[in-house]
Design a protein around this motif. Structure first.
Motif, short mmCIF file in Angstrom:
data_model
loop_
_atom_site.label_atom_id
_atom_site.label_comp_id
_atom_site.label_asym_id
_atom_site.label_seq_id
_atom_site.Cartn_x
_atom_site.Cartn_y
_atom_site.Cartn_z
N SER A 30 0.83 -1.20 0.00
CA SER A 30 0.00 0.00 0.00
C SER A 30 0.88 1.26 0.00
O SER A 30 1.99 1.25 0.52
CB SER A 30 -0.88 -0.05 1.25
N ASN A 31 0.38 2.36 -0.58
CA ASN A 31 1.12 3.63 -0.61
C ASN A 31 1.38 4.14 0.80
O ASN A 31 2.45 4.64 1.11
CB ASN A 31 0.31 4.71 -1.34
N ARG A 32 0.33 4.05 1.63
CA ARG A 32 0.46 4.51 3.01
C ARG A 32 0.04 3.34 3.90
O ARG A 32 -1.10 3.24 4.32
CB ARG A 32 -0.44 5.73 3.22
N LYS A 74 0.20 5.34 10.59
CA LYS A 74 -1.18 5.11 10.14
C LYS A 74 -1.72 3.83 10.80
O LYS A 74 -1.09 2.78 10.73
CB LYS A 74 -1.25 4.97 8.62
#
Ligand SMILES: [Zn+2]
Length: 263
Positions: free
Chosen positions: A159-161, A243
């Motif tokens: 995932s990007n973040r 995150k």
């Protein structure tokens, strides 16, 4: 069946669920509201009750146009609708998966038949009976003073973040949940923990887990990760967290609880 009675409809096709764009998202109404033939509706399976109305599962091989809604991922309901409605939608997925994967007897290969008075499939040749599989797994949030152990899992790294979350794993045959918590934590991070406390559980219908959530405190050891499962793991200060998993997930509930213990 009274076609005017209002019901909740879990309409599944190819691993997706038909949802409305607003409100409770899950279609609610009577049979006459749905643009479906009687033959298709005859396949319905009772899932439970929600707000005093029955809930039914209808599963189709191909997405059917019932006149409204869009086929979406089950996950899109998580944390968005009431927990109980999400659990029932998850149960609909689990029942659909159960009936699909238990058409033939695992013992003698004969075609199985549903039992009318309970959710089970039975082989009338050898009497073997199967129930929907529920796989227990543990998930544990661990605290070391004002820091929380969070890991980047292999499945999240693309995932990007990416999401950083707590440790989890399946319970093995012949194992208590408490032992499972200690074993999984040691296998994945090489640390030992203490004060293991049960918090709450959450059915996780991807495809049939039951997650049992715990909190624990650090006891001893240096973090050394199992690279087959994790990309990294570290202690994160509660005021500088990466995150986190979405609200509504058990992982997030455990993290929130650890944060409140630190404050
Ligand atoms: Zn059999």
């Amino acid at each position: 069946m009274n076609t005017q009675k209002n019901c909740w409809w879990f309409i599944l096709a190819q691993g997706k669920i038909l949802l409305l764009p607003q409100g409770d998202l899950v279609p609610y109404g009577n049979l006459d509201d749905l643009s479906l033939t009687a033959a298709l509706v005859a396949k319905k399976i009772k899932v439970g009750e929600y707000q005093s109305s029955p809930c039914y599962l209808l599963e189709f091989a191909q997405p059917q146009d019932i006149g409204f809604g869009e086929y979406s991922e089950l996950r899109s309901l998580l944390g968005v609708v009431d927990d109980r409605l999400f659990e029932l939608a998850g149960r609909a997925f689990q029942l659909a998966h159960f009936y699909k994967t238990h058409q033939f007897c695992g013992q003698c290969g004969t075609k199985m038949n549903p039992i009318e008075w309970e959710v089970a499939m039975k082989c009338y040749h050898c009497q073997h009976r199967c129930y929907p599989r529920v796989s227990p797994c543990i998930i544990v949030g661990i605290r070391k003073e004002n820091r929380i152990l969070l890991a980047l899992h292999q499945r999240h790294k693309k995932s990007n973040r990416p999401v950083y979350t707590v440790l989890a794993g399946f319970t093995e045959a012949g194992e208590t949940l408490e032992h499972c918590v200690e074993r999984e934590v040691f296998e994945e991070s090489a640390i030992k923990i203490k004060n293991i406390k049960y918090v709450t559980s959450q059915p996780w219908p991807f495809p049939h887990s039951l997650m049992m959530g715990y909190t624990a405190e650090y006891l001893s050891g240096e973090i050394k990760i199992d690279t087959r499962e994790l990309c990294s793991a570290d202690w994160y200060d509660i005021d500088d967290l990466p995150k986190l998993p979405n609200q509504g997930t058990l992982a997030r509930k455990l993290i929130n609880r650890l944060i409140s213990q630190c404050r």
